[in-house]
Design a protein around this motif. Structure first.
Motif, short mmCIF file in Angstrom:
data_model
loop_
_atom_site.label_atom_id
_atom_site.label_comp_id
_atom_site.label_asym_id
_atom_site.label_seq_id
_atom_site.Cartn_x
_atom_site.Cartn_y
_atom_site.Cartn_z
N SER A 174 9.72 -22.86 17.89
CA SER A 174 9.15 -24.34 17.87
C SER A 174 7.81 -23.90 16.97
N ARG A 175 7.05 -22.96 17.27
CA ARG A 175 5.83 -22.77 16.69
C ARG A 175 6.16 -22.27 15.28
N ASP A 186 7.67 -25.07 13.17
CA ASP A 186 6.63 -25.98 12.62
C ASP A 186 5.66 -25.72 11.43
N LYS A 243 7.76 -25.52 8.37
CA LYS A 243 8.14 -27.07 8.00
C LYS A 243 6.62 -27.42 7.08
N ARG A 244 5.71 -27.46 7.92
CA ARG A 244 4.40 -27.69 7.42
C ARG A 244 4.06 -27.11 5.86
N ARG A 256 17.21 -27.85 10.96
CA ARG A 256 16.55 -27.65 12.21
C ARG A 256 17.46 -27.39 13.47
#
Length: 419
Positions: free
Chosen positions: A109-110, A113, A116-117, A137
């Motif tokens: 998840s880290r 994310d 993605k950012r 995802r």
């Protein structure tokens, strides 16, 4: 993906900055294989980068590192890769497979994310994923979930095997000092554990001597003087430091066998290397690992009192097999020592601990004011020792550069001088 689809993908990726990530879990003692697996991953990653038309700007390698939730150490290079992603230095991360990147949903998840950012793509197994796309995802999340479950299942299987082996008396890890294992010459299957003829008598002797209340340090020194091979299996940081500091005039040289001294004197290049690398502020642990990988001879290995104590009270030498602190088999292998000798050694060690507990004050206390005074600069308790035969009190925090001694220091001070 058809040929035209691959061509369009390649055209959309040309010129992107790629980071290659490679990882291998613990080698379980196979140090000569270290680096081989990650090299294969990096070579494959470079081939993938060439096929996609991206430019590799950095490699991130965590060799001998786990990615599971049960990992003992963090992955330094993985953290550095995250910094590059968040710093806008990468456009795509290429790895051999999803499990090379992570086997932990929290880590997935880290990483997801962060990518993605910052618009960073993933590529593993030859497929490119865009983490801003919900389908990608989902796909990568499913791979992460499967990877985490695989680790849990492997761990459960290992624990079941360990419990079964413990009950059956089968060995685990390396054979203990004093024993050797016999394997079938054709199949390699384990047959039994038996006494090692050159080591078993050492265990018998040290157990009896400890049980007779002999000083354990003196026992260790006697073994070193007589050239009894110590049980050390690999280099340690302490051995590296001793190697670098060694010289022919050391008083402790009198306490080791002449043949051992000769080996140290002959290792001129190794001694110089240890000094040079320590002077360059290299971590002695890293130097020790390098010596292990190179199979450097253990010329600084010694018997110490802690080892004498541990072996004298170890239930393995009664023939016991234990698991998680509980004896699971009392006839797992031949006993090396009599139970009476073992019990006397245990009692001697226990009595020594009780004597230290009730007859000594905390720390290195020799005089009455130790630990009662506090340094007004560093607030460290002032302890005592002797200097030139007189009591000395000091806080053990070095004085400022250019000054000798410690913050707080007084020689020849006793309670009467403070009245």
């Amino acid at each position: 993906m058809d040929l035209s689809g691959m061509q369009r993908l390649r055209e959309s990726l040309v010129g992107l900055r790629a980071g290659l990530y490679a990882r291998k879990s613990a080698y379980q003692g196979k140090h000569k294989a270290k680096g081989r697996s990650v090299k294969e991953q990096l070579d494959n990653g470079q081939t993938t980068a060439n096929e996609l038309g991206v430019h590799v700007v950095e490699q991130f390698v965590d060799d001998d590192r786990s990615a599971s939730t049960y990992r003992a150490r963090e992955r330094e290079e993985f953290e550095r890769m995250i910094e590059w992603i968040e710093g806008g230095k990468l456009d795509i991360v290429i790895a051999w497979s999803s499990t090379r990147l992570q086997r932990d949903l929290a880590v997935y998840s880290r990483l997801r994310d962060a990518c993605k950012r910052h618009g960073v793509l993933w590529c593993y197994g030859g497929k490119v994923y865009d983490l801003s796309n919900k389908d990608d995802r989902f796909r990568t999340g499913l791979d992460a979930l499967i990877g985490e479950r695989e680790v849990d299942e492997m761990r459960d299987n290992i624990l079941r095997t360990l419990r079964s082996n413990a009950v059956d008396g089968r060995p685990h890890a390396q054979a203990a000092y004093g024993y050797r294992r016999i394997y079938d010459a054709r199949t390699g299957a384990f047959i039994c554990t038996e006494a090692e003829p050159s080591q078993a008598p050492v265990i018998v002797e040290l157990t009896r001597r400890v049980g007779n209340f002999e000083n354990r340090t003196k026992i260790a020194v006697s073994f070193n003087k007589h050239g009894v091979t110590p049980p050390t299996r690999h280099w340690t940081k302490g051995m590296v430091k001793k190697l670098a500091a060694w010289h022919p005039g050391l008083a402790e040289n009198e306490d080791i066998h002449p043949d051992w001294l000769a080996r140290i004197e002959e290792a001129v290049d190794l001694r110089q290397e240890a000094r040079d690398r320590l002077d360059a502020d290299e971590d002695p642990v890293d130097i020790a690992r390098d010596f292990i990988d190179r199979d450097e001879p253990l010329i600084m290995a010694r018997w110490i009192s802690a080892t004498i104590t541990a072996y004298a009270i170890d239930e393995r030498y009664l023939g016991y097999r234990s698991h998680l602190g509980k004896v699971t088999n009392k006839e797992a292998w031949p006993a090396l020592v009599d139970k009476s000798d073992h019990l006397r050694a245990v009692a001697a060690v226990k009595k020594g601990k009780e004597k230290r507990k009730y007859n000594q004050r905390p720390g290195k206390v020799i005089h009455q004011l130790s630990t009662l005074m506090i340094c007004d600069i560093c607030e460290i308790p002032v302890n005592s020792d002797k200097q030139h035969g007189y009591p000395r009190y000091s806080c053990a925090a070095p004085a400022p550069e250019g000054q000798k001694g410690y913050h707080a220091q007084r020689t020849g001070l006793d309670r009467r001088s403070l009245r």
